[in-house]
Design a protein around this motif. Structure first.
Motif, PDB file in Angstrom:
ATOM      1  N   ALA A  10       0.822  -1.211   0.000  1.00 43.47           N
ATOM      2  CA  ALA A  10       0.000   0.000   0.000  1.00 43.47           C
ATOM      3  C   ALA A  10       0.857   1.263   0.000  1.00 43.47           C
ATOM      4  O   ALA A  10       0.441   2.304  -0.510  1.00 43.47           O
ATOM      5  CB  ALA A  10      -0.953  -0.001   1.197  1.00 43.47           C
ATOM      6  N   ARG A  11       2.064   1.162   0.535  1.00 43.15           N
ATOM      7  CA  ARG A  11       2.966   2.310   0.568  1.00 43.15           C
ATOM      8  C   ARG A  11       3.277   2.820  -0.845  1.00 43.15           C
ATOM      9  O   ARG A  11       3.553   3.992  -1.055  1.00 43.15           O
ATOM     10  CB  ARG A  11       4.266   1.876   1.242  1.00 43.15           C
ATOM     11  CG  ARG A  11       5.267   2.973   1.472  1.00 43.15           C
ATOM     12  CD  ARG A  11       6.605   2.377   1.869  1.00 43.15           C
ATOM     13  NE  ARG A  11       6.607   1.908   3.232  1.00 43.15           N
ATOM     14  CZ  ARG A  11       6.940   0.669   3.617  1.00 43.15           C
ATOM     15  NH1 ARG A  11       7.299  -0.227   2.731  1.00 43.15           N
ATOM     16  NH2 ARG A  11       6.914   0.338   4.887  1.00 43.15           N
ATOM     17  N   GLN A  42       0.972   5.506  -3.988  1.00 38.67           N
ATOM     18  CA  GLN A  42       1.182   6.898  -4.359  1.00 38.67           C
ATOM     19  C   GLN A  42       2.385   7.075  -5.285  1.00 38.67           C
ATOM     20  O   GLN A  42       2.665   8.172  -5.733  1.00 38.67           O
ATOM     21  CB  GLN A  42       1.324   7.770  -3.116  1.00 38.67           C
ATOM     22  CG  GLN A  42       0.008   8.012  -2.395  1.00 38.67           C
ATOM     23  CD  GLN A  42      -0.962   8.800  -3.241  1.00 38.67           C
ATOM     24  OE1 GLN A  42      -0.598   9.723  -3.936  1.00 38.67           O
ATOM     25  NE2 GLN A  42      -2.234   8.428  -3.210  1.00 38.67           N
ATOM     26  N   LEU A  73      -9.542   5.805   3.243  1.00 35.20           N
ATOM     27  CA  LEU A  73      -8.435   6.376   3.996  1.00 35.20           C
ATOM     28  C   LEU A  73      -7.789   7.502   3.201  1.00 35.20           C
ATOM     29  O   LEU A  73      -7.477   8.569   3.742  1.00 35.20           O
ATOM     30  CB  LEU A  73      -7.386   5.307   4.319  1.00 35.20           C
ATOM     31  CG  LEU A  73      -6.142   5.827   5.057  1.00 35.20           C
ATOM     32  CD1 LEU A  73      -6.505   6.424   6.402  1.00 35.20           C
ATOM     33  CD2 LEU A  73      -5.122   4.712   5.238  1.00 35.20           C
ATOM     34  N   LEU A  92      -7.586  11.210   4.577  1.00 39.46           N
ATOM     35  CA  LEU A  92      -6.271  11.795   4.795  1.00 39.46           C
ATOM     36  C   LEU A  92      -6.090  13.040   3.928  1.00 39.46           C
ATOM     37  O   LEU A  92      -5.532  14.045   4.371  1.00 39.46           O
ATOM     38  CB  LEU A  92      -5.214  10.742   4.471  1.00 39.46           C
ATOM     39  CG  LEU A  92      -3.818  10.855   5.052  1.00 39.46           C
ATOM     40  CD1 LEU A  92      -3.832  11.107   6.541  1.00 39.46           C
ATOM     41  CD2 LEU A  92      -3.050   9.570   4.764  1.00 39.46           C
ATOM     42  N   LEU A  94      -0.196   2.769   3.679  1.00 39.90           N
ATOM     43  CA  LEU A  94      -0.785   3.794   2.810  1.00 39.90           C
ATOM     44  C   LEU A  94      -0.612   5.172   3.432  1.00 39.90           C
ATOM     45  O   LEU A  94      -0.277   6.147   2.751  1.00 39.90           O
ATOM     46  CB  LEU A  94      -2.268   3.508   2.576  1.00 39.90           C
ATOM     47  CG  LEU A  94      -2.991   4.559   1.729  1.00 39.90           C
ATOM     48  CD1 LEU A  94      -2.404   4.657   0.336  1.00 39.90           C
ATOM     49  CD2 LEU A  94      -4.474   4.244   1.635  1.00 39.90           C
ATOM     50  N   THR A  95      -0.838   5.260   4.732  1.00 43.56           N
ATOM     51  CA  THR A  95      -0.685   6.540   5.424  1.00 43.56           C
ATOM     52  C   THR A  95       0.748   7.038   5.304  1.00 43.56           C
ATOM     53  O   THR A  95       0.995   8.215   5.024  1.00 43.56           O
ATOM     54  CB  THR A  95      -1.087   6.381   6.908  1.00 43.56           C
ATOM     55  OG1 THR A  95      -2.427   5.891   6.960  1.00 43.56           O
ATOM     56  CG2 THR A  95      -1.000   7.697   7.657  1.00 43.56           C
ATOM     57  N   GLU A  96       1.687   6.132   5.476  1.00 42.83           N
ATOM     58  CA  GLU A  96       3.108   6.496   5.362  1.00 42.83           C
ATOM     59  C   GLU A  96       3.411   6.985   3.932  1.00 42.83           C
ATOM     60  O   GLU A  96       4.014   8.039   3.746  1.00 42.83           O
ATOM     61  CB  GLU A  96       3.953   5.266   5.696  1.00 42.83           C
ATOM     62  CG  GLU A  96       5.432   5.557   5.830  1.00 42.83           C
ATOM     63  CD  GLU A  96       6.258   4.274   6.051  1.00 42.83           C
ATOM     64  OE1 GLU A  96       5.677   3.185   6.229  1.00 42.83           O
ATOM     65  OE2 GLU A  96       7.498   4.374   6.022  1.00 42.83           O
ATOM     66  N   GLY A  97       2.951   6.219   2.940  1.00 38.75           N
ATOM     67  CA  GLY A  97       3.235   6.572   1.555  1.00 38.75           C
ATOM     68  C   GLY A  97       2.583   7.880   1.148  1.00 38.75           C
ATOM     69  O   GLY A  97       3.182   8.720   0.480  1.00 38.75           O
ATOM     70  N   LEU A  98       1.358   8.065   1.598  1.00 44.17           N
ATOM     71  CA  LEU A  98       0.623   9.286   1.255  1.00 44.17           C
ATOM     72  C   LEU A  98       1.244  10.493   1.944  1.00 44.17           C
ATOM     73  O   LEU A  98       1.352  11.579   1.363  1.00 44.17           O
ATOM     74  CB  LEU A  98      -0.839   9.096   1.673  1.00 44.17           C
ATOM     75  CG  LEU A  98      -1.916   9.928   1.018  1.00 44.17           C
ATOM     76  CD1 LEU A  98      -1.815   9.947  -0.488  1.00 44.17           C
ATOM     77  CD2 LEU A  98      -3.291   9.395   1.432  1.00 44.17           C
ATOM     78  N   MET A 156       4.325  11.486   0.128  1.00 47.66           N
ATOM     79  CA  MET A 156       4.011  12.078  -1.163  1.00 47.66           C
ATOM     80  C   MET A 156       3.501  13.507  -1.006  1.00 47.66           C
ATOM     81  O   MET A 156       3.875  14.396  -1.771  1.00 47.66           O
ATOM     82  CB  MET A 156       2.974  11.200  -1.868  1.00 47.66           C
ATOM     83  CG  MET A 156       2.741  11.580  -3.291  1.00 47.66           C
ATOM     84  SD  MET A 156       4.262  11.663  -4.271  1.00 47.66           S
ATOM     85  CE  MET A 156       4.612   9.928  -4.475  1.00 47.66           C
ATOM     86  N   VAL A 157       2.662  13.743  -0.015  1.00 50.68           N
ATOM     87  CA  VAL A 157       2.147  15.096   0.219  1.00 50.68           C
ATOM     88  C   VAL A 157       3.294  16.037   0.574  1.00 50.68           C
ATOM     89  O   VAL A 157       3.378  17.160   0.057  1.00 50.68           O
ATOM     90  CB  VAL A 157       1.088  15.086   1.344  1.00 50.68           C
ATOM     91  CG1 VAL A 157       0.795  16.497   1.824  1.00 50.68           C
ATOM     92  CG2 VAL A 157      -0.182  14.416   0.868  1.00 50.68           C
ATOM     93  N   GLU A 215       5.231  16.804  -2.517  1.00 51.19           N
ATOM     94  CA  GLU A 215       4.471  17.697  -3.381  1.00 51.19           C
ATOM     95  C   GLU A 215       4.499  19.128  -2.834  1.00 51.19           C
ATOM     96  O   GLU A 215       4.674  20.088  -3.589  1.00 51.19           O
ATOM     97  CB  GLU A 215       3.032  17.176  -3.479  1.00 51.19           C
ATOM     98  CG  GLU A 215       2.187  17.834  -4.533  1.00 51.19           C
ATOM     99  CD  GLU A 215       2.620  17.513  -5.954  1.00 51.19           C
ATOM    100  OE1 GLU A 215       3.502  16.649  -6.141  1.00 51.19           O
ATOM    101  OE2 GLU A 215       2.079  18.151  -6.870  1.00 51.19           O
ATOM    102  N   LEU A 216       4.347  19.252  -1.523  1.00 44.79           N
ATOM    103  CA  LEU A 216       4.392  20.586  -0.914  1.00 44.79           C
ATOM    104  C   LEU A 216       5.743  21.226  -1.158  1.00 44.79           C
ATOM    105  O   LEU A 216       5.840  22.411  -1.469  1.00 44.79           O
ATOM    106  CB  LEU A 216       4.141  20.488   0.592  1.00 44.79           C
ATOM    107  CG  LEU A 216       2.686  20.358   1.017  1.00 44.79           C
ATOM    108  CD1 LEU A 216       2.606  20.219   2.533  1.00 44.79           C
ATOM    109  CD2 LEU A 216       1.888  21.583   0.573  1.00 44.79           C
TER     110      LEU A 216
END
Lengths: 344, 344
Positions: free
Chosen positions: A213-214, A217, A237, A241, B237-241, B244-245, B248-249
């Motif tokens: 899942a990582r 993105q 999620l 998020l 997913l939280t880690e990857g997102l 990525m954010v 991007e920032l």
């Protein structure tokens, strides 16, 4: 082409739906018509407000609306005069080429199964959602929540159908397929993912293996295959998020007069980031594997999302996605016998 | 207290581990000692570099290192001279009170089961991870990946153990427990989540019902209960997102001289956002349900993360989390008979 749309579904119906329909019809060729299904008076009033004066939007009456609180299967069986049932029957009977609704996902899935029926050879139709990738090309997530519990063959079917939609409607040539897993190694995962990995490797899809899942993105693959429980968790999620990050950024930008100015300086870029998180932009979620083109819009869809979805729906029909899916799972059969329900 | 730490585990070993140990020991009371386990010469050299000149850090030799490529169960059985096996045996034999490692998660889980053993009454020990909430208090996610396939009773055990850790170590009184599901309604979900919902409702944990993944960022509950496959997907997913954010920032802030200035103006707030995404900050992930205090650190842990984990480890031992878990699942048994392996 006749595009049938549920005028009553979603949080912003009927006004946003009707407005989106009016926007879309102006971008579509003269050969296309849009049929709004729902309570005639409400829809007529909403259409009048838009000052649309063409003749390519029709209204078909449906007295009731299936809500999110109605038990889906029961509602589809009993509420024959609901906008979802009336609209879907039009596609089944050849009076429409595609049905679009922002209403109850459960009712749309149940209607797809009960009214349109499954494509022969497909065990479980799937809900496919565009998965937003920040700063990159979006992926397609199958299953996004239609089938909480899956067999390995279902995941293979999701991969086949998702690849077809990705190529034909979203324009990604020879799309790569990844299987969501808790490790990239083949032997990792659950009994389901291990068996599905084997099926996918032996299949004709462009399988790139397990993905964590990582990596979602990082545009690890074009088509993300997973069971509907996990898929639902991943998309929700990401949505949650994304909203939270945007809210937090907003509060960061509001801390001082200087940061407020900064926000103004970066307005365009921040708007782009917001758009990337906003999967309403991407034109609805198809229900693949039923005998007819069927699109579910997000419940909070605004006029712009409605317009986008209608434009995608045209490709969905023109590219004959339903027929190609049928051919893919029934290579030797005559397609027409499988899908003649929605073709005339 | 004797804190045993794997000097060889993780991407930045041994230097970051040794540096974190030196930072931590200066914050801990005189009664605490830290024992570094690993290749003696390497650790001695790394310790010398820090210029530490106290007597509360010991080095215990272990010749080999289990890597992420080694099959975990086999490695734990065969590599008796590895840092993970030597360190865990020290806890088992009462020569240490807690074992910490940034090495292979599989090996640490296997070692927990094979060397320390399960607490009586616990079917499946669990890996619990702090789940970052942007702009809010973090939650605790159980199971974060130890058990890809679960039975309903496992989810109940995760809830009980997670609640105890959340209260005793992370200081959240009477923590609320939510069950990850594809809808909040009790009848929604899989056979697993429906049965687990029922068990949780009847249990003594502070169960607030099913939660959708969208709500995780709204601090919907203190303890997030799910199977290890879903939990792994959610945290990764939280880690990857998050990464990525932030990337991007960064690129948004680099678009022009003005936006670069803006970034400087908001430096502190942006740093805070980054910290919130960074779950290395939160002090390691306990493996709950084994007969001994055991903490897994992120593989990429730096010295700061090591220090944080050591500080949390002290609470983990002082608050007798292992004993309280045993009492909770064996209300009438004498706790000492269940957990005397790691107590002296």
């Amino acid at each position: 082409m006749k595009i049938v749309i549920d005028g009553m579904g979603g949080d912003n119906a009927p006004d946003a739906i009707v407005e989106g329909v009016v926007q879309a019809v102006q971008e579509l060729g003269q050969e296309n018509q849009i049929i709004l299904v729902g309570q005639e008076q409400l829809l007529t009033d909403a259409l009048r407000k838009t000052r649309y004066n063409g003749n390519r939007i029709q209204i078909v009456n449906a007295d009731s609306v299936i809500s999110n609180d109605d038990a889906p299967v029961r509602a589809v069986r009993k509420m024959k005069d609901s906008s979802v049932v009336v609209g879907m029957n039009m596609v089944k009977n050849g009076e429409g080429d595609v049905f679009i609704s922002a209403g109850s996902t459960g009712a749309i899935l149940a209607g797809g199964l009960l009214i349109l029926g499954r494509v022969k050879g497909i065990d479980r139709p799937t809900l496919a959602t565009v998965y937003p990738v920040i700063g990159g090309k979006p992926s397609l997530l199958v299953d996004a929540g239609a089938n909480a519990e899956c067999k390995p063959r279902n995941l293979l079917e999701f991969a086949v159908m998702g690849s077809i939609y990705m190529e034909k409607v979203l324009g990604r040539e020879n799309p790569t397929v990844g299987l969501v897993n808790n490790g990239t190694e083949e032997e990792k995962g659950t009994a389901l993912t291990r068996a599905a990995n084997k099926l996918l490797k032996e299949s004709s899809v462009n399988f790139v293996g397990n993905i964590e899942a990582r990596e979602l993105q990082n545009s690890a693959c074009d088509v993300i295959v997973t069971d509907g429980f996990t898929g639902n968790a991943l998309i929700k999620l990401t949505e949650g998020l994304g909203l939270m990050v945007l809210r937090e950024l907003k509060s960061i930008f509001l801390t001082s007069p200087m940061t407020k100015i900064s926000a103004i300086l970066m307005k365009e870029q921040l708007k782009k980031l917001k758009t990337e998180f906003d999967y309403k932009e991407y034109g609805g979620a198809p229900i693949l594997g039923v005998k007819g083109a069927l699109l579910k819009m997000h419940g909070s869809s605004d006029a712009k999302a409605v317009r986008q979805t209608i434009l995608k729906a045209v490709l969905y029909v023109e590219e004959n996605v339903v027929g190609i899916i049928s051919d893919a799972v029934n290579p030797r059969s005559k397609r027409s016998s499988d899908t003649d329900d929605q073709e005339k």
